[in-house]
Design a protein around this motif. Sequence first.
Motif, short mmCIF file in Angstrom:
data_model
loop_
_atom_site.label_atom_id
_atom_site.label_comp_id
_atom_site.label_asym_id
_atom_site.label_seq_id
_atom_site.Cartn_x
_atom_site.Cartn_y
_atom_site.Cartn_z
N VAL A 34 -0.87 -7.63 -2.32
CA VAL A 34 0.21 -8.32 -1.62
C VAL A 34 -0.28 -9.70 -1.18
O VAL A 34 -1.35 -9.81 -0.56
CB VAL A 34 0.67 -7.52 -0.39
CG1 VAL A 34 1.80 -8.25 0.33
CG2 VAL A 34 1.11 -6.12 -0.79
N GLN A 35 0.49 -10.72 -1.50
CA GLN A 35 0.19 -12.08 -1.07
C GLN A 35 1.20 -12.48 0.02
O GLN A 35 2.41 -12.41 -0.19
CB GLN A 35 0.28 -13.06 -2.24
CG GLN A 35 -0.75 -12.83 -3.33
CD GLN A 35 -2.16 -13.10 -2.85
OE1 GLN A 35 -2.41 -14.01 -2.06
NE2 GLN A 35 -3.11 -12.30 -3.34
N LEU A 36 0.68 -12.87 1.18
CA LEU A 36 1.52 -13.25 2.31
C LEU A 36 1.24 -14.70 2.69
O LEU A 36 0.09 -15.08 2.89
CB LEU A 36 1.26 -12.35 3.51
CG LEU A 36 1.57 -10.85 3.37
CD1 LEU A 36 1.14 -10.10 4.62
CD2 LEU A 36 3.05 -10.62 3.10
N VAL B 61 4.33 -5.20 6.87
CA VAL B 61 3.07 -5.94 6.84
C VAL B 61 3.32 -7.34 7.38
O VAL B 61 4.26 -8.02 6.94
CB VAL B 61 2.50 -6.02 5.41
CG1 VAL B 61 1.16 -6.71 5.42
CG2 VAL B 61 2.38 -4.63 4.80
N GLN B 62 2.48 -7.78 8.31
CA GLN B 62 2.66 -9.10 8.91
C GLN B 62 1.35 -9.89 8.86
O GLN B 62 0.28 -9.39 9.21
CB GLN B 62 3.11 -8.97 10.37
CG GLN B 62 3.33 -10.31 11.05
CD GLN B 62 3.89 -10.17 12.46
OE1 GLN B 62 4.07 -9.05 12.94
NE2 GLN B 62 4.18 -11.28 13.10
N ASN B 63 1.46 -11.13 8.42
CA ASN B 63 0.33 -12.05 8.43
C ASN B 63 0.39 -12.87 9.72
O ASN B 63 1.27 -13.73 9.88
CB ASN B 63 0.38 -12.98 7.21
CG ASN B 63 -0.76 -13.98 7.18
OD1 ASN B 63 -1.69 -13.90 7.97
ND2 ASN B 63 -0.68 -14.93 6.25
N CYS B 64 -0.52 -12.59 10.63
CA CYS B 64 -0.54 -13.29 11.91
C CYS B 64 -1.32 -14.60 11.85
O CYS B 64 -1.46 -15.30 12.86
CB CYS B 64 -1.12 -12.39 13.00
SG CYS B 64 -0.16 -10.90 13.29
N ILE C 17 -3.83 -9.22 0.48
CA ILE C 17 -4.21 -7.89 0.97
C ILE C 17 -4.19 -6.89 -0.18
O ILE C 17 -3.21 -6.81 -0.93
CB ILE C 17 -3.26 -7.39 2.07
CG1 ILE C 17 -3.12 -8.43 3.19
CG2 ILE C 17 -3.74 -6.07 2.65
CD1 ILE C 17 -2.08 -8.07 4.23
N SER C 18 -5.27 -6.13 -0.30
CA SER C 18 -5.31 -5.00 -1.23
C SER C 18 -4.93 -3.75 -0.44
O SER C 18 -5.62 -3.37 0.51
CB SER C 18 -6.71 -4.83 -1.82
OG SER C 18 -7.07 -5.97 -2.57
N LEU C 19 -3.82 -3.13 -0.82
CA LEU C 19 -3.30 -1.98 -0.08
C LEU C 19 -3.41 -0.71 -0.90
O LEU C 19 -3.12 -0.70 -2.10
CB LEU C 19 -1.84 -2.21 0.31
CG LEU C 19 -1.54 -3.14 1.49
CD1 LEU C 19 -0.04 -3.27 1.67
CD2 LEU C 19 -2.18 -2.62 2.77
N PHE C 20 -3.79 0.36 -0.23
CA PHE C 20 -3.80 1.70 -0.83
C PHE C 20 -3.03 2.61 0.10
O PHE C 20 -3.33 2.73 1.29
CB PHE C 20 -5.23 2.21 -1.00
CG PHE C 20 -5.30 3.66 -1.39
CD1 PHE C 20 -4.97 4.07 -2.67
CD2 PHE C 20 -5.68 4.63 -0.46
CE1 PHE C 20 -5.02 5.40 -3.04
CE2 PHE C 20 -5.74 5.97 -0.82
CZ PHE C 20 -5.41 6.35 -2.11
N THR C 21 -1.98 3.25 -0.41
CA THR C 21 -1.18 4.18 0.39
C THR C 21 -1.20 5.55 -0.27
O THR C 21 -1.26 5.67 -1.50
CB THR C 21 0.27 3.70 0.52
OG1 THR C 21 0.83 3.51 -0.78
CG2 THR C 21 0.35 2.41 1.30
#
Length: 202
Positions: free
Chosen positions: A47-49, A11-14, A21-25
Amino acid sequence: MGSDFTVWLRVQNCSTEQRGISLFTQVAAIYYTGVYKSCFKKKREEVQLSASEVRELELVIKYSEYDPHLESQDNMLFTVLGRVAETRQVIAKQHKFCLCTPDLQIRVLGEAIVGKEMKAEIVFINPLPKILKNVQLHIEGPGLQTPKIVTIGDVGSHAKVTHTESLVPVRPGMRTLIANLDCPQLSQVHGVAEILVKTEAH
């Protein structure tokens, strides 16, 4: 095949600002045709970036989780869905993959000469922590061996099986011996050996 494995998600914060980000996998079994079969693993996380941060997230998938859902020719589908809190941007990615099956090891014993019996050794190690039932070997090789089925029977967990096949080459030159292992619990297990057949011994 037969062991736990890890899927890595990068995951990359550009952006030049912090992002949440709320992620669901999820991981699902799909038929070899691509048709969805069953989902067996899900995970949600926040996830906090920081600005320009790159992070790798891991998802460990245990054999006990995927084994009940996979048949011999099934694949897996890894899906990631996400939403950026600050911008409401939606992220969606999918990746299809299959697990590696072991190869059959074929070793030629001695010289290959037209009209004379030779032997080839075929070795298989069961990668699964369970018994394989009704195992068969399919062996063929143009100029070496007419198609033949050898019944192996049951193979124990992580057990090694060695089968020695007798061959009588009928044509000289480079020949290919092919062996395929088949059983209800495991398929796509192959072995190939290139054999140089001579017209006479040296």
